[in-house]
Structure formats: C-alpha cells, structure tokens
Design an enzyme around this catalytic site. Structure first.
Site, PDB file in Angstrom:
ATOM      1  N   GLU A 177       0.805  -1.239   0.000  1.00 46.28           N
ATOM      2  CA  GLU A 177       0.000   0.000   0.000  1.00 46.28           C
ATOM      3  C   GLU A 177       0.830   1.278   0.000  1.00 46.28           C
ATOM      4  OE1 GLU A 177      -2.675  -0.383   3.335  1.00 46.28           O
ATOM      5  OE2 GLU A 177      -3.729  -2.072   2.439  1.00 46.28           O
ATOM      6  N   GLU A 282      -5.958 -10.725  -1.174  1.00 51.61           N
ATOM      7  CA  GLU A 282      -6.732 -10.549   0.067  1.00 51.61           C
ATOM      8  C   GLU A 282      -8.229 -10.549  -0.236  1.00 51.61           C
ATOM      9  OE1 GLU A 282      -5.291  -7.202   2.343  1.00 51.61           O
ATOM     10  OE2 GLU A 282      -3.204  -7.675   1.906  1.00 51.61           O
TER      11      GLU A 282
HETATM   12  C1  XIL Z   1      -5.925  -6.176   8.480  1.00 48.94           C
HETATM   13  C2  XIL Z   1      -6.201  -7.345   9.426  1.00 48.94           C
HETATM   14  O1  XIL Z   1      -7.119  -8.216   8.810  1.00 48.94           O
HETATM   15  C3  XIL Z   1      -6.744  -6.824  10.742  1.00 48.94           C
HETATM   16  O2  XIL Z   1      -6.850  -7.877  11.690  1.00 48.94           O
HETATM   17  C4  XIL Z   1      -5.837  -5.720  11.301  1.00 48.94           C
HETATM   18  O3  XIL Z   1      -6.415  -5.169  12.455  1.00 48.94           O
HETATM   19  C5  XIL Z   1      -5.607  -4.637  10.272  1.00 48.94           C
HETATM   20  O4  XIL Z   1      -5.096  -5.206   9.089  1.00 48.94           O
HETATM   21  N1  XIL Z   1      -4.837  -4.634   3.758  1.00 48.94           N
HETATM   22  C6  XIL Z   1      -3.790  -5.393   4.203  1.00 48.94           C
HETATM   23  C7  XIL Z   1      -3.970  -6.249   5.411  1.00 48.94           C
HETATM   24  O5  XIL Z   1      -2.747  -5.450   3.540  1.00 48.94           O
HETATM   25  O6  XIL Z   1      -2.776  -6.385   6.146  1.00 48.94           O
HETATM   26  C8  XIL Z   1      -5.063  -5.729   6.307  1.00 48.94           C
HETATM   27  O7  XIL Z   1      -5.278  -6.680   7.337  1.00 48.94           O
HETATM   28  C9  XIL Z   1      -6.334  -5.506   5.499  1.00 48.94           C
HETATM   29  C10 XIL Z   1      -6.093  -4.474   4.431  1.00 48.94           C
END
Ligand code: XIL
Length: 359
Positions: A177, A282
C-alpha cells in the site's frame, strides 16, 4: 473371551461408522480444483491454529496460507532488543517470530506453503523504528541509518525463516500500500519522510539480496479507482526496470454494491499487461445484510473472480481469501467470506468451486 473381543470389535466399528465426518470432508476442495492453474490460499490469525475443526478445513481447501497480522513489522520487529543494540549500532534491527510460530509450525508440519505479509508498510509498523535510539521522543534517524535498519530487518527476517523453516515461505509482499489514494504517486508516510520516494525500490533491492533463491517478491495494494490502478502500475513498471520484482498483488477487498464484473475484468487485464506474475492476495466481498439476494450477488462475484483468475492462469500465482469464516474477518458484520461462522459453506463457496455453474 472370544465373545468379549468380538463385541469390543463391533463396538469400535460402530463408533467409527457413527463418528461425525470432519468439517468440510464432503466438500469439493478448492486447492484440488485449481491445482495446475494457481494456488488457493487463506489468511489466518494466530488464534485459529488451536481450533482443530478450522485446521481440518484449511488442510482440505487451501495449499498456501498467509499470516493475517503476525508477520507485519509490529509483530516481528523487536523494539526492546533493537533499542538496546542501537546504543552501539544505530542500524541494528532485531526480529522475533513468536507470534508467527503457530502458523509457521502448522505450514511446515503439513507441507503447506506460506505467503509472507508484509515487510514494508506505513501501517502496523512501530513508530520507534524511525527514530534515533528507537525512542519516539527523539528525532527521525537519517536516510542512511534508516536504510541500514531496513537492510538489517530484511536480512534478519529472511535469515531466521531460511534457518528455521527452509522452503516454507515461498513469496512475500515486500511493500504494501505505498501508492496514494489521492493524486500523489506515493502516500506520505514515515518511509517517504525518512528515506525518500525511492524507499520502495530500495526495499525490493534488499529483499532480492537476502531472500532465498526462487522467493517471489510482490508489490501489494488495494485499487479503489482506475486512477490509483494507473499510479500503482506506474510504480510497478519502474520497479520492473530495476529487475527486483516478480509480481503484483491485487488485494481485492470488494463489495456486492461495488465494482461491476466488467470493471474487475478490466482491472485484471491492466495488471496482466505489466507482464509480471499476479496474485489476488486478500479477496473478500462484503455486503450490508446477508439477504438471499446479496449472498447470490456475492456468489456471482466470487465466480467471476475465479473465472478471471483462470483466464490469466499463465500469470496467476494464487487466489487468497482474507480469512476463513465470516466470524474471523476484519470486516465484521459484512459476511465477506466463503464459509459462515459455523464453518458451513456459503453459496459463494460453491460458486468459487464451480464458477461455470453460476449465472
Ligand atoms: C488487516 C487485518 O485483517 C486486521 O486484523 C488488522 O487489524 C488490520 O489489518 N490490507 C492489508 C492487510 O494489507 O494487512 C489488512 O489486514 C487488510 C487491508
């Protein structure tokens, strides 16, 4: 005597026949369906590994897992030890893997691969990392010191994993990101402030230097707009020129009222044009209320994503969902995953398993 043995044997047979089937045993297996095209993976939190039913389902459905939080810098960077070491070497960066241990042990014991997430991110990274003496009340370190810390961090992570879990972690989200949601190329963060805009390139260079040979290195991001997609592609093109990147991870946190199937197709086509590997890293597709209509829309979108992944099978490394069940998700109340809170398959699961069956 003979009679007792016989009745004991009958009892055992009876118990075996009546034993409940392991969760998901009668379901089609996503990893088997897509074997030969791409891996199918799931993000898991530390707490999941002590739950046998969940782990049975994971073993049955997935061939790659990724830690939901446990390999992020706020889990891995050992701030206390780094602070102590910084008295003699400001570039020191100590690492620890206690949070990730259940996942790594499970993967190693079951021959399941791990996708590492994530080395460099603006979020879930201790503020102390960027400050003199690992003390956030003191000024930022210099660019040189920060690059030294980044090098020691990446070296420490790769070294530990290669020693303790050789061959288990097959790929990494090196930078997560970094692209801005607004008009800038890069979002402003401690990384841009302390290192500068080339921090992404330096991170890939260092990851390539220390990762075991064959480890796939990804840039990973969410793409809420076509303009952000374009900026991410610009960044990835420039990484490609330096030769240290293998692929683009498209997070795909979507919703039933969001992108059309048409725009999801266009998005993946654009990424494929980069000529690198792709992973859907994701995947989850949320909804406000789990009505029958919304669950159907969700199923259609999951089917579409799998169809598109198949269309790009020559570049697609993996499709990974961001959680196992609707009660183990960061999107609480949005029912975004393939299994419900009782580990039961949803219409989205059957759609992902057999996309052709979905209209
Ligand atoms: C999220 C997790 O699922 C949560 O448990 C945590 O509190 C915050 O992060 N993009 C990403 C992930 O790259 O690492 C994130 O995961 C969701 C969005």
């Amino acid at each position: 005597m003979m009679r007792t043995i016989l009745s004991l044997a009958l009892c055992v047979i009876f118990l075996l026949l009546c034993a409940p089937a392991a969760v998901g045993e009668d379901l089609p297996s996503l990893k088997d369906i897509y074997a030969g095209s791409f891996d199918v993976g799931v993000a898991l939190p530390r707490g999941a590994f002590s739950d046998k039913a969940k782990m049975d389902l994971v073993r049955q459905q997935f061939n790659i897992i990724t830690p939901e939080n446990e390999m992020k810098p706020d889990s891995v960077l050992d701030v206390g030890t780094s602070r102590a070491l910084s008295r003699t070497d400001e570039t020191a960066a100590a690492v620890r893997f206690d949070a990730a241990k259940p996942l790594l042990d499970f993967a190693k014991a079951n021959g399941i691969k791990v996708h590492g997430h994530t080395l460099v991110w603006h979020s879930q990274t201790p503020e102390e990392f960027f400050h003199e003496g690992y003390d956030k009340s003191r000024p930022f370190v210099t660019r040189e010191v920060m690059l030294g810390r980044l090098e020691n961090y990446i070296k420490g992570v790769m070294g530990y994993l290669d020693r303790e879990y050789p061959g288990v972690v097959v790929s990494w989200d090196v930078v997560n990101e970094a692209v801005d949601d607004g008009g800038l190329l890069l979002r402003i963060s401690n990384w841009t402030k302390v290192v500068g805009d080339d921090f992404v390139h330096r991170a890939f260079e260092l990851a390539r230097k220390y990762a075991p040979e064959g480890t796939l290195l990804y840039y990973n991001d969410y793409l809420p707009s076509t303009s952000k997609l374009e900026r991410a592609c610009t960044l990835v093109e420039s990484l490609k020129e330096e030769g240290c990147i293998d692929g683009f991870g498209n997070q795909m946190h979507e919703s039933v009222t969001g992108k059309s199937t048409w725009s999801l197709t266009a998005e993946l086509n654009r990424i494929a044009n980069l000529g690198l590997k792709i992973r859907i890293s994701e995947l989850d597709i949320g909804m406000k209320t789990p009505t029958e209509e919304n669950l159907k829309k969700q199923a259609v979108l999951y089917a579409h994503v799998m169809q598109q992944a198949l269309r790009h099978a020559d570049q697609m490394e993996a499709v990974q969902v961001w959680g196992l069940t609707d009660s183990m998700t960061w999107r609480t109340g949005e029912s975004p995953l393939l299994f419900d809170g009782k580990l039961q398959p949803k219409p989205a699961f059957f759609a992902a398993a057999d996309p052709e069956s979905v209209q």
